[in-house]
Design an enzyme around this catalytic site. Structure first.
Site: not given
Ligand SMILES: Nc1ncnc2c1ncn2[C@@H]1O[C@H](COP(=O)(O)OP(=O)(O)O)[C@@H](O)[C@H]1O
Ligand SMILES: O=P(O)(O)OC[C@H]1O[C@](O)(CO)[C@@H](O)[C@@H]1O
Ligand SMILES: [Mg+2]
Length: 491
Positions: A281, A312, A470
């Site tokens: 991931e 990404e 995630d």
């Molecule tokens: N309001 C929402 N409802 C449903 N899915 C969402 C919403 N906001 C974001 N998402 C989903 O979450 C994803 C965010 O992915 P990412 O940027 O990888 O987040 P993280 O790495 O923090 O988990 C978006 O691509 C979308 O698919």
């Molecule tokens: O790169 P780091 O410091 O491990 O952080 C990853 C960040 O991405 C997330 O896992 C979201 O994908 C956050 O919860 C976290 O703060």
């Molecule tokens: Mg992500």
């Protein structure tokens, strides 16, 4: 694409996945977890924040586009950039000062599990997997408290030279400090005024300040590596956190050493279970040398599946030499989804992957190498299941258990997502990638790859967005593996 049809498909997929998950023996999840200090920013908080600075100096620092947070000006500059661009961003900081400054000047709303491996471990545990083996090289006493305690998360621990599996609360390293990240969440339409310019935030988004303490090493303890068989049986591994790797270390070692160790761990995992499938991931990685090394030295040829968001994808294409395609993914113009699709196919080819799962707001794309096990419907079901999980996490800010996750079914499929996919239909049918009927199912049959497209469920006003990606990747990967095990068992 018919909305009602997709709602029905989400429902069937959710219940099928729920039935398949118990076939999994377990999942290995490593490396990064941290404590996320989350702060929602409204206009009042933002005005107060900007008030701590000379606005002309902010503007100057914005133009510098700092790649790391060395002082509060870097922070406010990257915050305004993230707000203006609407792009998810994670920026490292190597000093404790910014943590102190933020605590004194802003404070946070609540702290919770962070880090891909931390979030994924907790999610899989909440989906009632038989066993989740989490491995966090820097597991502190405080960090251990953020793991779910329903008994199915175990963590390797070395006791008198022997590796045993214990709940995280019994496996932490007493002397270890905690890694605390700051997450700034801000909502669509938030008004931002600074140095004479005013704009509105284009979409719900967040900025992550990733703390990188000196003691962080993205590496596996030697004893645990030597006795890695103790974590088995597991059917899959979900790895992340490679963004922690630095180019150079005080002891003279370089990123090449940590890349090499990371590949050794992957090879050993595969040697212990040839059927094991490995998913990586991603997150936004500022350092281009490290970003390229992760993709071309760790992921390429060693890993089966890659999970990432649209930013990404663009960043990955950029370091792999596809600047033009990278730019058209980021620009998100009317060709946005086509470029995203082509970019994901390029990643699958260049990195020799079986599967590339891209999550975007409103739709997911999953590219599959020819010959990948499971039918396109089974892959589609895995994605639909993860769309329900995403909706539930966006609604509640977490996933309590499969029953709570089911409430995600009440969230409507995104009309915008459907529309985006419709614009893509002409491209696909025009290039004979699929018939109009196949497109309605979300199935694409390329010459050298297949693909799945689904519109996903979107929550209008999410509780928090960090960690939903995630959740999507972990839910889909686990559901896919579970279906493979279910078929193997003769069901
Ligand atoms: N309001 C929402 N409802 C449903 N899915 C969402 C919403 N906001 C974001 N998402 C989903 O979450 C994803 C965010 O992915 P990412 O940027 O990888 O987040 P993280 O790495 O923090 O988990 C978006 O691509 C979308 O698919
Ligand atoms: O790169 P780091 O410091 O491990 O952080 C990853 C960040 O991405 C997330 O896992 C979201 O994908 C956050 O919860 C976290 O703060
Ligand atoms: Mg992500």
């Amino acid at each position: 694409m018919d909305m009602e049809e997709w709602e029905q498909r989400h429902k069937e997929a959710f219940y099928d996945a729920k039935e398949a998950l118990p076939y999994l023996d377990g999942m290995f999840v490593a490396y990064n977890s941290n404590i996320d200090a989350i702060r929602h920013l409204d206009e009042e908080a933002l005005t107060k924040l900007i008030g701590f600075f000379d606005e002309a100096e902010i503007q100057e620092r914005v133009a510098v586009y700092p790649r790391e947070i060395a002082d509060p000006l870097d922070f406010i500059a990257r915050l305004l950039i993230a707000m203006r661009e609407g792009k998810a961003a994670e920026v490292p900081t190597y000093t404790e000062e910014i943590h102190t400054w933020l605590k004194e000047h802003l404070g946070f709303d609540y702290a919770r599990m962070g880090g891909q491996a931390g979030i994924i471990s907790n999610l899989l545990a909440r989906l009632d997997l038989k066993k989740v083996v989490a491995y966090i090289p820097w597991l502190s006493a405080e960090q251990a408290e953020y793991f779910e305690d329903n008994g199915n998360i175990l963590h390797p621990k070395v006791e008198n030279g022997e590796v045993v599996l214990k709940p995280p609360s019994e496996a932490f390293n007493p002397g270890m400090g905690s890694k605390v990240n700051w997450i700034f969440e801000f909502s669509k339409d938030l008004k931002v005024s600074c140095a004479g310019s005013t704009f509105k935030v284009p979409r719900d988004n967040r900025l992550i300040i990733s703390s990188r303490p000196k003691w962080i090493r993205l590496d596996m303890d030697r004893a645990i590596y030597d006795q890695l068989e103790t974590i088995f049986p597991v059917d899959g591994a979900m790895l992340s956190g490679y963004q922690m790797i630095k180019e150079e270390y005080e002891d003279g070692s370089t990123y090449k050493d940590y890349v090499e160790h990371s590949v050794e761990v992957i090879n050993k995992l595969k040697s212990l279970n040839p059927d094991l499938r490995i998913h990586v991931e991603l997150t936004s990685i500022q350092n281009r040398v490290i970003r390229k090394a992760i993709l071309t030295e760790i992921v390429a040829r060693h890993v089966h599946s890659l999970g990432l968001d649209t930013v990404e994808v663009a960043n990955a294409l950029n370091v792999l030499g596809y600047e033009e395609l990278s730019y058209s993914v980021i620009r998100k113009g009317e060709n946005g989804i086509m470029s995203l699709y082509q970019g994901a196919v390029q990643l699958m080819k260049d990195l020799k992957l079986e599967r590339v799962h891209v999550h975007s707001l409103g739709f997911y794309i999953c590219i599959l190498a020819k010959g990948h096990p499971l039918t396109l419907k089974e892959h589609r079901d895995a994605l639909l299941f993860s769309s329900v999980l995403a909706a539930s996490r966006a609604l509640h800010g977490k996933i309590e258990d499969l029953n709570e996750a089911e409430t995600g079914l009440d969230v409507p499929v995104s009309a915008q997502g459907l529309e985006d996919l419709e614009t893509f239909k002409l491209y696909c049918t025009g290039r004979k990638l699929c018939s109009p009927d196949e497109f309605e199912y979300g199935y694409i049959y390329g010459s050298d790859h297949d693909a799945i497209l689904i519109p996903s469920k979107v929550v209008d006003r999410p509780k928090a967005t960090v960690g939903i990606g995630d959740t999507i990747s972990a839910g889909a990967f686990a559901a896919m593996l579970a279906r493979m095990k279910q078929i193997k068992s003769g069901k």
